[in-house]
Structures are given as C-alpha cells and as structure tokens.
Design an enzyme around this catalytic site. Structure first.
Site, mmCIF file in Angstrom:
data_model
loop_
_atom_site.group_PDB
_atom_site.id
_atom_site.type_symbol
_atom_site.label_atom_id
_atom_site.label_comp_id
_atom_site.label_asym_id
_atom_site.label_seq_id
_atom_site.Cartn_x
_atom_site.Cartn_y
_atom_site.Cartn_z
ATOM 1 N N GLU A 1 -9.327 4.233 -1.482
ATOM 2 C CA GLU A 1 -8.154 4.098 -2.347
ATOM 3 C C GLU A 1 -8.526 3.389 -3.650
ATOM 4 O O GLU A 1 -9.566 2.737 -3.741
ATOM 5 C CB GLU A 1 -7.068 3.241 -1.652
ATOM 6 N N ASP B 1 -8.718 0.455 2.825
ATOM 7 C CA ASP B 1 -7.649 0.047 3.746
ATOM 8 C C ASP B 1 -8.090 0.420 5.161
ATOM 9 O O ASP B 1 -7.703 1.451 5.702
ATOM 10 C CB ASP B 1 -6.359 0.779 3.335
ATOM 11 N N GLU C 1 -10.006 4.008 4.616
ATOM 12 C CA GLU C 1 -9.183 4.781 3.681
ATOM 13 C C GLU C 1 -9.679 4.470 2.276
ATOM 14 O O GLU C 1 -9.650 3.319 1.845
ATOM 15 C CB GLU C 1 -7.693 4.426 3.815
ATOM 16 N N HIS D 1 -3.279 14.059 1.717
ATOM 17 C CA HIS D 1 -3.442 13.080 2.801
ATOM 18 C C HIS D 1 -2.161 12.997 3.638
ATOM 19 O O HIS D 1 -2.215 13.038 4.871
ATOM 20 C CB HIS D 1 -3.789 11.707 2.225
ATOM 21 N N ASP E 1 0.845 -1.188 0.000
ATOM 22 C CA ASP E 1 0.000 0.000 0.000
ATOM 23 C C ASP E 1 0.882 1.241 0.000
ATOM 24 O O ASP E 1 1.830 1.331 0.778
ATOM 25 C CB ASP E 1 -0.912 -0.008 1.237
ATOM 26 N N GLN F 1 -2.365 1.950 15.285
ATOM 27 C CA GLN F 1 -1.358 2.413 14.318
ATOM 28 C C GLN F 1 -0.424 3.453 14.935
ATOM 29 O O GLN F 1 0.800 3.375 14.786
ATOM 30 C CB GLN F 1 -2.075 3.005 13.097
HETATM 31 MN MN MN Z 1 -3.764 3.003 3.016
#
Ligand code: MN
Length: 407
Positions: free
Chosen positions: A194, A226, A192, A126, A119, A233
């Site tokens: 994408e 995602d 997310e 972003h 990824d 995280q």
């Molecule tokens: Mn991502």
C-alpha cells in the site's frame, strides 16, 4: 567523488528530497535527514551551517518530522527550496558537503509520531478479488463500495519502521469445515502492498476538509505494508471489520516523499460510475489527485508483483474529504493507508491472498518453492518509483520486514 555529485535523474536526486529520521552508531540523538544520492543530509546541522532563518532551522532541528509536518504548506515550500539550494547551489557547498553521511552507516527510525491510523480499501481489483474469495456467489463489490472510500481505524501504536521483524501473530481462527474455533499461530499470514499518506496540518473538529483543500493538510507519501492474518480476519471481521487480524504490526518505509516531489506523477483517476456525491466528486479537479506510482513486491528477493497505483479508484484527496466528512478532526501525524494496491492483471496483485487465490493456486517462486501464505523466515520488501522531471524516476525507497516464528 563528492557526495554532492548526484545526477539530476538519480532516484534520490534533487527532484526527490524525502525526509526521514536517523541516528549514527556513535550518537543516539535522533536527527532529521534528507536522502540525497547514496547519502543523507543532516538537515538540522545544514540549516545552522547555511545560516538559515531561525524558524526554519528549528523545524529541522527536531527529533521527528512532527513540527515540520504541523508547519503547513508555505513552510514546506520554504524548507524544500532551502534544501535544494544547499544541495545544488555553489554558495553553501563547503559548509554542507561534510554534513552528508553515507546512508548505509545510519539507522533509520519511524520518521514521525503516528497519531491516528486508518486504512482504506480503494483498489477495485483488490476489493473484487477479496469479495470473490470471502463471499463466493455474492456480488464481489459491496453495495457501498462505489459510493464511498471504505475504510477502518487501525492501531497507531503498532506502526513500525521498515526492517523491524514481525512475529507471527496468534489468534482465534476457525478452520474450513470446523464447527468451533481454535487458538494458535496464524496459518494464513499475508502482506498488503500500500501507500501511506501522512497528514501534516490538523483540521478543526466539527469542520470538513473539502477535496480542494486536501493538499493543505496532506504532507507526503510513504510505502506501507498492512500485515494481515487472513484466518483471524475471516473469523473476526463480521460485523465490525478488521481487528486483531491486522493490529499486530503495520510497517512503514523510513522516507516520507513530499507531495511536492510527486508533481510529475499526478494523473487522472479512473472514471467513476456512478458519479460520487458532491463532497467526493473530483470531476475536472486540477491538478488531479491520482498518482502514477509503480510498486514492486519481492518475497525473499524474488519479484512477485508490480502493483500500479494509477489504477486506484479513490484518491488521497477523496480519502481526506471522507475521513473528515463527519467533522472528525485531523491531527498532525495522522496516517492513512490506501488499501492494497492491485491492478487487474494477476502479476499486479498486491497481496498473497489474491496472488495465490487463498491457497487454491500457490505462487511459485524462482527458487522452486511455493507460497500460499508467508512462512517463518520469509522477507517481504515493497519498493516503488514515480515519474520525475525530464523522464527521470524518483524512488520512494522500500518497506521490508521478516517473519519470525510465533511466541
Ligand atoms: Mn490494508
């Protein structure tokens, strides 16, 4: 009305012809399907009915897209030409018509076996927004960001097809102001929005794929979510990057739109400053590898963002060249995500962490509720369209998923 009566400017018209894998309620055999109007063509059966050459028919008779992906661009073009003729020509009309099945009656599966999953992080807006949130006071963009497409290797085994529920992950996280971490359900679960790029043709280990050869390897495009546990995280990512905060699930749309269908969506990427190193320098590349694809994100049916893919700093061709710059070989079924698609305006941000600024500015939904992060029961749906011929727009379909409570 005949299922073959699809207007040329329909979202799933003859200019699109995306590939997927389906089963019917009465038959568990996985089959390759091609979306056409409100129907899906049983592509393997159509090849037999139309008397297609054996090699071409074999590609469409497989239970996944992998053999077709591996066959390479000349085969991709032949198959697309044949499908166009079967669906729009007069010659095979009677044979093909009964092989179009109502889309609503089918179950759609992951269309290919995912090999490696990586990824990227290719949206400047972003990356800058996340930098401001995670590293306040520092430069929003890391020093490497304008020199290479930053990425990480994800978990291929947890890529799931659209519609698969997502269980809220548990993990280790440290609350703001706390000295020690605790373990439990994520409190900052995010999406997310994408694009995902699907690799067809492998590359030899020890070789590099130059920019100009990316289209010989990349077959097409999916929509990708995602899912990200921001609290997990934020605590775990130093110094090696995302790990368990993202590896619990990645959702993929069921339709792979071939690059051939996106010829009208190609657009010049934004200007790069500084000029990238030669292996990433796409100055003057024709056709350009930027893609004018318009995404939409909905939470529980409410439109919350319209991310523009055309603003992405790095292209899929640069991602392919960078993925192989060290000699790592591509494999059929490799999947790489673009990174969250966020434009510069607030209404174009592709993740809740940006839309609600990590909880500081909760997002108001039209039903009167607010979101800092996702709640149990929330459904996130990402859809997209792209320019087609003659002013029409083709659809990439949708990737959706609903959050189930932690276990
Ligand atoms: Mn991502």
């Amino acid at each position: 009305m005949s299922p073959l009566a699809v207007p040329p400017d329909a979202p799933f018209g003859a200019a699109n012809l995306p590939y997927g894998v389906f089963t019917t309620p009465g038959d568990p055999r996985r089959r390759i399907g091609v979306a056409y109007g409100e129907h899906v063509l049983d592509a393997g059966a159509a090849a037999l009915a139309a008397g297609a050459p054996a090699d071409l028919a074999a590609l469409l008779a497989a239970p996944s897209l992998n053999p077709l992906l591996a066959a390479g661009r000349p085969a991709w073009s032949r198959v697309r030409e044949a499908l166009t003729e079967w669906l729009t020509g007069a010659r095979h009309r009677a044979a093909v018509e009964p092989l179009l099945l109502p889309r609503a009656d089918l179950e759609l599966h992951l269309p290919f076996e995912v090999a490696d999953y990586a990824d990227f992080y290719a949206s400047e807006a972003h990356a800058a927004n996340v930098g401001r949130i995670f590293r306040p006071g520092a430069d929003p963009l890391p020093a490497n960001w304008r020199h290479l497409p930053v990425g990480y290797h994800g978990r291929a085994g947890t890529v799931v097809v659209s519609g698969t529920p997502v269980v809220r992950p548990c993990g280790q996280r440290r609350e703001q102001g706390a000295d020690a971490p605790s373990f439990g359900p994520s409190r900052r679960l995010d999406f997310e929005a994408e694009l995902g790029f699907v690799v067809g043709v492998p590359s030899e280990r020890g070789s590099r794929v130059p920019l100009a050869e990316a289209d010989a390897h990349v077959f097409g495009v999916c929509l990708l979510n995602d899912w990200s546990a921001r609290d997990v995280q934020a605590w775990e990512y130093v110094p090696l990057g995302p790990f368990l905060g993202k590896s619990f699930a990645t959702s993929l749309s069921p339709w792979v739109v071939p690059l051939d269908a996106l010829a009208h969506a190609r657009t010049a990427p934004p200007p790069r400053d500084p000029r990238p190193l030669p292996y990433l320098d796409d100055t003057g590349a024709e056709p350009p590898a930027g893609l004018d694809i318009a995404l939409e994100v909905r939470i529980n049916g409410h439109l919350v963002s319209r991310p523009p893919f055309s603003t992405m700093y790095w292209t899929y061709a640069q991602m392919t060249a960078h993925l192989t710059a060290n000699g790592a070989g591509l494999r059929t079924g490799d999947l790489f995500g673009s990174g969250t698609v966020s434009g510069p305006a607030r209404g174009t941000r592709g993740a809740l962490i940006e839309l609600a600024w990590n909880g500081a500015e909760p997002l108001e939904l039209p039903d009167g509720t607010t979101r800092s992060y996702l709640l149990d029961g929330d459904e996130v749906a990402i859809s997209a369209t792209a320019p087609g011929p003659d002013g029409a727009r083709i659809a990439l379909g949708e990737v959706s998923g609903r959050i189930l409570p932690a276990r």
